[in-house]
Design a protein around this motif. Structure first.
Motif, PDB file in Angstrom:
ATOM      1  N   TYR A  27       0.772  -1.062   0.087  1.00  9.95           N
ATOM      2  CA  TYR A  27      -0.036  -0.140   0.105  1.00  9.95           C
ATOM      3  C   TYR A  27       0.781   1.357   0.222  1.00  9.95           C
ATOM      4  O   TYR A  27       0.532   2.126  -0.658  1.00  9.95           O
ATOM      5  N   ALA A  81      -0.968  11.344   4.884  1.00  8.71           N
ATOM      6  CA  ALA A  81      -0.747   9.858   4.625  1.00  8.71           C
ATOM      7  C   ALA A  81      -1.782   8.898   5.288  1.00  8.71           C
ATOM      8  O   ALA A  81      -1.558   9.009   6.504  1.00  8.71           O
ATOM      9  N   ASN A 111      -7.980   9.981   6.104  1.00 12.64           N
ATOM     10  CA  ASN A 111      -8.138   8.658   6.233  1.00 12.64           C
ATOM     11  C   ASN A 111      -7.197   8.211   7.215  1.00 12.64           C
ATOM     12  O   ASN A 111      -6.585   7.107   7.186  1.00 12.64           O
ATOM     13  N   HIS A 265       0.743  13.528  -5.742  1.00 18.06           N
ATOM     14  CA  HIS A 265       0.294  12.466  -4.886  1.00 18.06           C
ATOM     15  C   HIS A 265       1.300  11.445  -4.662  1.00 18.06           C
ATOM     16  O   HIS A 265       0.896  10.314  -4.521  1.00 18.06           O
ATOM     17  N   VAL A 321       7.270  15.369   3.246  1.00 16.60           N
ATOM     18  CA  VAL A 321       7.795  13.932   3.173  1.00 16.60           C
ATOM     19  C   VAL A 321       6.454  13.022   3.378  1.00 16.60           C
ATOM     20  O   VAL A 321       5.804  13.345   4.435  1.00 16.60           O
TER      21      VAL A 321
HETATM   22  C1  FNR Z   1      -0.570   9.415   0.382  1.00 18.48           C
HETATM   23  N1  FNR Z   1      -0.825  10.729  -0.040  1.00 18.48           N
HETATM   24  C2  FNR Z   1      -1.904  11.256   0.729  1.00 18.48           C
HETATM   25  N2  FNR Z   1      -2.508  12.581   0.228  1.00 18.48           N
HETATM   26  C3  FNR Z   1      -3.648  12.963   0.642  1.00 18.48           C
HETATM   27  O1  FNR Z   1      -3.740  14.008   0.529  1.00 18.48           O
HETATM   28  N3  FNR Z   1      -4.574  12.243   1.584  1.00 18.48           N
HETATM   29  C4  FNR Z   1      -4.222  11.100   2.011  1.00 18.48           C
HETATM   30  O2  FNR Z   1      -5.028  10.033   2.558  1.00 18.48           O
HETATM   31  C5  FNR Z   1      -2.936  10.238   1.245  1.00 18.48           C
HETATM   32  N4  FNR Z   1      -2.523   8.879   1.665  1.00 18.48           N
HETATM   33  C6  FNR Z   1      -1.385   8.451   1.034  1.00 18.48           C
HETATM   34  C7  FNR Z   1      -1.070   7.170   1.425  1.00 18.48           C
HETATM   35  C8  FNR Z   1       0.186   6.875   1.400  1.00 18.48           C
HETATM   36  C9  FNR Z   1       0.393   5.364   1.725  1.00 18.48           C
HETATM   37  C10 FNR Z   1       1.143   7.670   0.522  1.00 18.48           C
HETATM   38  C11 FNR Z   1       2.466   7.133   0.345  1.00 18.48           C
HETATM   39  C12 FNR Z   1       0.532   8.811   0.179  1.00 18.48           C
HETATM   40  C13 FNR Z   1       0.038  11.445  -0.964  1.00 18.48           C
HETATM   41  C14 FNR Z   1       0.876  12.239   0.208  1.00 18.48           C
HETATM   42  O3  FNR Z   1       0.297  13.294   0.959  1.00 18.48           O
HETATM   43  C15 FNR Z   1       2.193  12.983  -0.500  1.00 18.48           C
HETATM   44  O4  FNR Z   1       1.450  13.736  -1.739  1.00 18.48           O
HETATM   45  C16 FNR Z   1       3.028  12.032  -1.218  1.00 18.48           C
HETATM   46  O5  FNR Z   1       3.541  10.968  -0.362  1.00 18.48           O
HETATM   47  C17 FNR Z   1       4.472  12.654  -1.479  1.00 18.48           C
HETATM   48  O6  FNR Z   1       5.321  11.930  -2.018  1.00 18.48           O
HETATM   49  P1  FNR Z   1       6.251  11.048  -1.198  1.00 18.48           P
HETATM   50  O7  FNR Z   1       7.067  11.914  -0.160  1.00 18.48           O
HETATM   51  O8  FNR Z   1       5.661   9.584  -0.744  1.00 18.48           O
HETATM   52  O9  FNR Z   1       7.441  10.553  -2.376  1.00 18.48           O
END
Ligand code: FNR
Length: 376
Positions: A27, A81, A111, A265, A321
């Motif tokens: 995930y 995240a 979430n 994202h 991050v």
């Molecule tokens: C996310 N991201 C994300 N963004 C958001 O606005 N709501 C969310 O619930 C989530 N959930 C989420 C879950 C997981 C497992 C990941 C890896 C990412 C995106 C997050 O906010 C962000 O934009 C990216 O993770 C940035 O990139 P890097 O640092 O993972 O490379």
């Protein structure tokens, strides 16, 4: 391995992989289609060169700055995240604890696996948070969530994510499906209820259930304004056109939108969408006034302190991050997150000293060479 022996974010990620479940790994690791945007987010930073200056006294450096008018110890922040407790029981509150000594901002996912009340319960004085909103088709659910956030003074912004009106196609995640029940129980938002959630499709698709795809300029911001007076941050801006429109809206409606997050994202939505670096360069070229009107934050692919500094040189006010914080949590709970931030902060400070810079406010385009990226 003991956390102090892990020296960079790749080593933290590798350590996390041995600790977390296969489902959690799939995930977090997953991204859209062929993972092009995910990997390009990171590699694009290698195509930007730094231009260090000499004869500068850099005995002491500071990364302190302000975000939306609030003091923070560092421009480095935690992106929202979902489902941190998939990695470790410390969850989102553990991330808060891990970053507390750095004075960093944390954005909490719609979430999240813990409630906003639980997450801020033990927050250090002065720690600031933002709440990320996925507007729900049943608007009253989002309105109830906003009412809860309004009561928690640690929350300083509502971050409206716009780049995922539909879940990206994430094959790693789909292959290792998670029981629907765990997702329903863990979501901090009101995802319970009698709605029938389809099985299959991976964690991402499960969490997406109930998210609205009909948001528009005309209706969404006025509706949010009705339910909160917190500043709004738009997350997932990927073109100079949308950055321009946001700045225009912000000027016409003072006190509404105060920042944008340039983000694809983490490559998890539309594959081959541009990394934030490209969007930053577009904004510099076509509508630089955006930087004077709203704060521009970025995320995606951050692995090194030099990545953070390069984004700041291009005009970003803050750098997020996503996975790095989750991998830190997976590698060692809240201490793993602390180690992750220790590494990144150390690298940022080393970079500033070697560049000949004392504060992040001094950073600007004169410290980088972007010729290789502009040729792409
Ligand atoms: C996310 N991201 C994300 N963004 C958001 O606005 N709501 C969310 O619930 C989530 N959930 C989420 C879950 C997981 C497992 C990941 C890896 C990412 C995106 C997050 O906010 C962000 O934009 C990216 O993770 C940035 O990139 P890097 O640092 O993972 O490379």
């Amino acid at each position: 391995p003991p956390l102090h022996t892990l020296l960079n974010l790749d080593e933290i990620e590798a350590a996390a992989k041995t600790q977390v479940s296969k489902k959690c790994w799939a995930y977090y690791f997953s991204a859209g289609d062929d993972l092009f945007s995910k990997y390009y987010n990171g590699s694009v930073f290698r195509s930007i060169l730094l231009r260090p200056r000499v004869f500068v006294d850099c005995t002491t450096t500071s990364t302190a700055t302000t975000l939306l008018g609030h003091k923070v110890g560092t421009p480095l922040y935690v992106s929202p995240a979902a489902m941190a407790r998939l990695a470790h029981p410390d969850g989102e509150a553990g991330i808060a604890k891990g970053i507390s000594s750095f004075g960093a901002m944390q954005l909490i996912s719609n979430n999240a696996s813990q409630t906003p009340e639980q997450i801020v319960a033990d927050a250090t004085p002065g720690a600031i948070f933002g709440w990320q909103l996925y507007v729900q088709t049943t608007r009253s659910k989002s309105e109830a969530m906003l009412a809860r956030i309004n009561k928690l003074p640690q929350f300083k912004s509502i971050v409206l994510t716009l780049d995922a009106p539909h879940p990206g196609k994430r094959e790693h995640d789909e292959k290792s499906n998670l029981e629907a029940q765990l997702v329903v129980d863990s979501a901090s938002n009101d995802k319970s209820s009698d709605e029938k959630r389809p099985g299959g499709g991976g964690v991402g698709q499960q969490l997406f259930w109930g998210t609205a795809a009909d948001l528009t300029w005309d209706t969404t911001i006025p509706w949010i304004r009705k339910h909160t007076s917190l500043p709004i941050v738009l997350k997932g801006i990927q073109t100079h056109e949308d950055a321009y429109l946001t700045a225009r809206y912000a000027r016409a409606h003072p006190g509404s939108i105060r920042a944008i997050i340039l983000s694809n994202h983490g490559g998890r939505a539309l594959d081959t969408a541009p990394p934030a670096v490209h969007t930053l360069l577009e904004i510099r070229k076509y509508c630089p006034e955006v930087f004077d009107t709203i704060e521009v934050w970025i995320d995606g692919g951050i692995k090194r302190g030099t990545d953070v500094v390069k984004a700041l040189c291009l005009g970003a006010k803050a750098v997020g991050v996503g996975r790095a914080a989750l991998w830190g949590l997976g590698a060692g709970g809240w201490q793993g997150v602390e180690r992750t931030f220790e590494i990144l902060q150390g690298e940022i400070e080393t970079c500033l000293k070697l560049l000949g810079v004392k504060t992040v406010a001094e950073l600007g385009p004169r410290f980088i060479n972007t010729r290789m990226v502009e040729r792409d």
